[in-house]
Design a protein around this motif. Structure first.
Motif, PDB file in Angstrom:
ATOM      1  N   ASN A   7       0.856  -1.185   0.000  1.00 52.45           N
ATOM      2  CA  ASN A   7       0.000   0.000   0.000  1.00 52.45           C
ATOM      3  C   ASN A   7       0.889   1.231   0.000  1.00 52.45           C
ATOM      4  N   PRO A   8       0.477   2.272  -0.710  1.00 49.24           N
ATOM      5  CA  PRO A   8       1.319   3.478  -0.805  1.00 49.24           C
ATOM      6  C   PRO A   8       1.468   4.174   0.552  1.00 49.24           C
ATOM      7  N   GLY A   9       2.581   4.849   0.738  1.00 46.02           N
ATOM      8  CA  GLY A   9       2.850   5.529   2.002  1.00 46.02           C
ATOM      9  C   GLY A   9       1.888   6.659   2.286  1.00 46.02           C
ATOM     10  N   TRP A  10       1.484   7.380   1.211  1.00 42.57           N
ATOM     11  CA  TRP A  10       0.554   8.489   1.451  1.00 42.57           C
ATOM     12  C   TRP A  10      -0.774   8.011   2.043  1.00 42.57           C
ATOM     13  N   LEU A  11      -1.189   6.806   1.643  1.00 40.23           N
ATOM     14  CA  LEU A  11      -2.444   6.277   2.180  1.00 40.23           C
ATOM     15  C   LEU A  11      -2.285   5.938   3.664  1.00 40.23           C
ATOM     16  N   VAL A  12      -1.127   5.344   3.994  1.00 37.65           N
ATOM     17  CA  VAL A  12      -0.893   5.018   5.407  1.00 37.65           C
ATOM     18  C   VAL A  12      -0.857   6.294   6.248  1.00 37.65           C
ATOM     19  N   LEU A  13      -0.197   7.352   5.719  1.00 40.15           N
ATOM     20  CA  LEU A  13      -0.146   8.618   6.451  1.00 40.15           C
ATOM     21  C   LEU A  13      -1.541   9.227   6.600  1.00 40.15           C
ATOM     22  N   THR A  14      -2.313   9.162   5.521  1.00 43.48           N
ATOM     23  CA  THR A  14      -3.674   9.718   5.589  1.00 43.48           C
ATOM     24  C   THR A  14      -4.519   8.990   6.617  1.00 43.48           C
ATOM     25  N   LEU A  15      -4.428   7.653   6.635  1.00 42.61           N
ATOM     26  CA  LEU A  15      -5.205   6.880   7.608  1.00 42.61           C
ATOM     27  C   LEU A  15      -4.731   7.159   9.040  1.00 42.61           C
ATOM     28  N   SER A  16      -3.418   7.325   9.224  1.00 42.55           N
ATOM     29  CA  SER A  16      -2.900   7.602  10.570  1.00 42.55           C
ATOM     30  C   SER A  16      -3.467   8.916  11.111  1.00 42.55           C
ATOM     31  N   LEU A  17      -3.495   9.938  10.259  1.00 40.22           N
ATOM     32  CA  LEU A  17      -4.055  11.218  10.681  1.00 40.22           C
ATOM     33  C   LEU A  17      -5.570  11.158  10.825  1.00 40.22           C
ATOM     34  N   GLY A  18      -6.236  10.459   9.941  1.00 39.16           N
ATOM     35  CA  GLY A  18      -7.702  10.360   9.999  1.00 39.16           C
ATOM     36  C   GLY A  18      -8.193   9.610  11.219  1.00 39.16           C
ATOM     37  N   LEU A  19      -7.389   8.682  11.745  1.00 37.75           N
ATOM     38  CA  LEU A  19      -7.788   7.920  12.929  1.00 37.75           C
ATOM     39  C   LEU A  19      -7.435   8.622  14.243  1.00 37.75           C
ATOM     40  N   SER A  20      -6.636   9.686  14.202  1.00 38.44           N
ATOM     41  CA  SER A  20      -6.170  10.315  15.449  1.00 38.44           C
ATOM     42  C   SER A  20      -6.592  11.777  15.583  1.00 38.44           C
ATOM     43  N   VAL A  21      -6.532  12.562  14.518  1.00 37.41           N
ATOM     44  CA  VAL A  21      -6.831  13.988  14.619  1.00 37.41           C
ATOM     45  C   VAL A  21      -8.258  14.267  15.091  1.00 37.41           C
ATOM     46  N   PRO A  22      -9.293  13.546  14.635  1.00 37.73           N
ATOM     47  CA  PRO A  22     -10.659  13.843  15.108  1.00 37.73           C
ATOM     48  C   PRO A  22     -10.845  13.698  16.616  1.00 37.73           C
ATOM     49  N   LEU A  23      -9.906  13.062  17.325  1.00 34.93           N
ATOM     50  CA  LEU A  23     -10.051  12.902  18.773  1.00 34.93           C
ATOM     51  C   LEU A  23     -10.090  14.243  19.511  1.00 34.93           C
ATOM     52  N   LEU A  24      -9.717  15.316  18.835  1.00 31.73           N
ATOM     53  CA  LEU A  24      -9.737  16.633  19.475  1.00 31.73           C
ATOM     54  C   LEU A  24     -11.130  16.996  19.985  1.00 31.73           C
ATOM     55  N   ARG A  25     -12.176  16.519  19.319  1.00 28.15           N
ATOM     56  CA  ARG A  25     -13.560  16.851  19.714  1.00 28.15           C
ATOM     57  C   ARG A  25     -14.263  15.661  20.360  1.00 28.15           C
ATOM     58  N   ARG A  26     -13.519  14.741  20.902  1.00 28.67           N
ATOM     59  CA  ARG A  26     -14.128  13.502  21.429  1.00 28.67           C
ATOM     60  C   ARG A  26     -15.038  13.772  22.636  1.00 28.67           C
ATOM     61  N   ARG A  27     -14.757  14.811  23.422  1.00 24.50           N
ATOM     62  CA  ARG A  27     -15.558  15.066  24.620  1.00 24.50           C
ATOM     63  C   ARG A  27     -16.835  15.838  24.316  1.00 24.50           C
ATOM     64  N   THR A  28     -16.750  16.774  23.402  1.00 26.98           N
ATOM     65  CA  THR A  28     -17.924  17.587  23.091  1.00 26.98           C
ATOM     66  C   THR A  28     -18.836  16.950  22.057  1.00 26.98           C
ATOM     67  N   PRO A  38     -18.734  13.277  20.720  1.00 30.11           N
ATOM     68  CA  PRO A  38     -18.194  11.919  20.544  1.00 30.11           C
ATOM     69  C   PRO A  38     -18.850  11.153  19.402  1.00 30.11           C
ATOM     70  N   ARG A  39     -20.139  11.333  19.191  1.00 26.07           N
ATOM     71  CA  ARG A  39     -20.800  10.604  18.099  1.00 26.07           C
ATOM     72  C   ARG A  39     -20.298  11.093  16.742  1.00 26.07           C
ATOM     73  N   ALA A  40     -20.140  12.412  16.603  1.00 24.72           N
ATOM     74  CA  ALA A  40     -19.629  12.951  15.336  1.00 24.72           C
ATOM     75  C   ALA A  40     -18.198  12.487  15.088  1.00 24.72           C
ATOM     76  N   VAL A  41     -17.397  12.394  16.135  1.00 22.97           N
ATOM     77  CA  VAL A  41     -16.023  11.928  15.983  1.00 22.97           C
ATOM     78  C   VAL A  41     -15.992  10.473  15.526  1.00 22.97           C
ATOM     79  N   LEU A  42     -16.853   9.661  16.115  1.00 19.28           N
ATOM     80  CA  LEU A  42     -16.883   8.243  15.729  1.00 19.28           C
ATOM     81  C   LEU A  42     -17.313   8.091  14.270  1.00 19.28           C
ATOM     82  N   LEU A  43     -18.280   8.900  13.847  1.00 19.10           N
ATOM     83  CA  LEU A  43     -18.700   8.848  12.450  1.00 19.10           C
ATOM     84  C   LEU A  43     -17.604   9.357  11.513  1.00 19.10           C
ATOM     85  N   ALA A  44     -16.798  10.321  11.976  1.00 18.88           N
ATOM     86  CA  ALA A  44     -15.707  10.837  11.144  1.00 18.88           C
ATOM     87  C   ALA A  44     -14.581   9.811  11.002  1.00 18.88           C
ATOM     88  N   ILE A  45     -14.357   9.027  12.038  1.00 18.26           N
ATOM     89  CA  ILE A  45     -13.285   8.026  11.999  1.00 18.26           C
ATOM     90  C   ILE A  45     -13.704   6.788  11.210  1.00 18.26           C
TER      91      ILE A  45
END
Length: 417
Positions: free
Chosen positions: A65-86, A88-95
């Motif tokens: 798998n290309p590296g850019w895809l791995v980088l994109t998935l790494s950021l997509g699985l972690s960055v949305p956690l910023l709004r996990r407390r306010t 959480p449902r939207a964050v789960l749907l974004a991930i």
């Protein structure tokens, strides 16, 4: 010479940790974004380390798998956690889309487990029913991974995820239950504090009313006696200097007695004794044994008073004080409003069970009953004292053709406690 040092008691570790925890929570409540940025930044860095260190290759099902895809998935699985407390449902749907691509391509990044943090916050802050669709949303990519990139039994891809979801949800529910319990205790403490303050205000109001009654009875009666003595002394001054001197002596005696009683009452009101002052000398409230002294003072003003007693006045101090104050107030009103030539008659009846009947009549001018709007404390004070013992009080002009005023008091027999 050895120096003696005082050792402070060692603070238990649990109290130390609780104090630190309270400080951290207080800081988080004031600055929630600071904690969110730090925690999200930690997981983003961890995901990027997994990407740049090629650690993801150790668990990947498909390494092509290309590296850019791995980088994109790494950021997509972690960055949305910023709004996990306010949110959480939207964050789960974004991930969820990144988790699905992660499973479909076989990259199988471990950052997908960060969804468990979102499950914790859903269990902590949202209705429990949201956990069902959250479980389905998280489990679906694992089913896809087991189907497209099988590795051993499918249970190895699905069961551990389900168990992790249950643990995260259980922790969130436990924390939520404890938080709700703590909030309930704090709310109860606040309500008890408000109730305590209200009780204190009611007690203070009742005490002010009691003090007002006592001051009215003390000052009002003695001033009426002094007024009567002064009027009599002024009349006798021209004809009988000796009678005038007696009146002045009685005025001085009554004034000193009123001043002493008022000083004792004010001494009781002091919240605390001054360290350099002696304790206030307290005396008991007047009782029926002091009635003769009261009547002698009234008779000295020129108001004839006759008494008739039926039975023995064997009453508790509180009831004696009530009877005494009613007689005092009735005679005070006669001195104020009866006019010249008035007479007063007191009739008291006691029975063996503690019931009391008192009637005070006079032959003065009488008049209509005073209204509460005039601000008088006499009749309301008598009624308040009577109500304390479940009694009744009637006060008003005597029926025509009789002239004067009548006060009738009845205290029922004492009820056993």
């Amino acid at each position: 010479m050895d120096r003696v040092t005082e050792e402070r008691p060692t603070e238990p570790l649990t109290q130390h940790l609780q104090r630190i925890s309270r400080r951290v929570r207080a800081f988080d409540q004031r600055h929630p974004l600071v904690w969110d940025l730090h925690l999200t930044g930690f997981w983003v860095v961890a995901a990027l380390i997994d990407y740049y260190g090629d650690g993801w290759l150790n668990v990947a099902r498909d390494r092509d798998n290309p590296g850019w895809l791995v980088l994109t998935l790494s950021l997509g699985l972690s960055v949305p956690l910023l709004r996990r407390r306010t949110h959480p449902r939207a964050v789960l749907l974004a991930i969820a889309p990144f988790a699905l691509v992660n499973a479909w391509t076989g990259i199988a990044l471990q950052a997908v487990m960060l969804q468990l943090l979102v499950v914790f916050h859903i269990a902590l802050r949202r209705p429990t029913r949201n956990l069902w669709w959250a479980t389905a949303l998280i489990t679906t990519p694992n089913v896809v991974l087991a189907a497209r990139h099988p590795q051993g039994s499918p249970d190895q891809d699905i069961v551990p995820v389900l168990m992790s979801i249950v643990v995260a949800a259980a922790i969130g529910i436990t924390v939520r239950t404890r938080r709700d319990h703590t909030e309930a205790l704090e709310d109860r403490a606040r309500r008890l504090e408000i109730e305590r303050d209200q009780q204190a205000q009611l007690a203070a109001a009742a005490e002010r009313a009691r003090i007002a009654r006592e001051m009215h009875d003390i000052i009002g009666h003695n001033l009426s006696v002094i007024t009567g003595l002064a009027d009599g002394g002024q009349y006798a001054a021209a004809k009988s200097p000796e009678r005038a001197a007696q009146a002045l002596h009685a005025i001085a005696t009554t004034s000193r007695q009123a001043l002493a009683e008022l000083r004792r009452l004010l001494d009781v009101l002091r919240e605390e004794d001054q360290p350099h002052e002696p304790h206030a000398e307290l005396t008991p409230q007047p009782s029926l044994t002091d009635l003769d002294q009261l009547l002698n003072g009234v008779r000295a003003t020129g108001l004839p008073v006759t008494t008739t007693v039926h039975g023995s006045p064997d009453l508790p101090p509180g009831r004696q004080l009530t009877v005494y104050r009613v007689i005092q107030e009735a005679l005070t009103n006669t001195l104020k409003h009866g006019g010249p030539g008035s007479t007063a008659e007191i009739e008291m009846s006691y029975d063996e069970k503690g019931a009391v009947t008192l009637t005070v009549t006079d032959t003065g001018r009488g008049g209509p009953a005073p209204s509460h709007s005039t601000g008088g404390r006499g009749l309301p004070g008598m009624r308040e004292r009577t109500a304390l013992y479940g009694g009744t009080l009637e006060a008003g002009p005597r029926p025509h053709p009789e002239q004067g005023w009548r006060v009738h008091l009845h205290l029922p027999e004492e009820t056993p406690q």
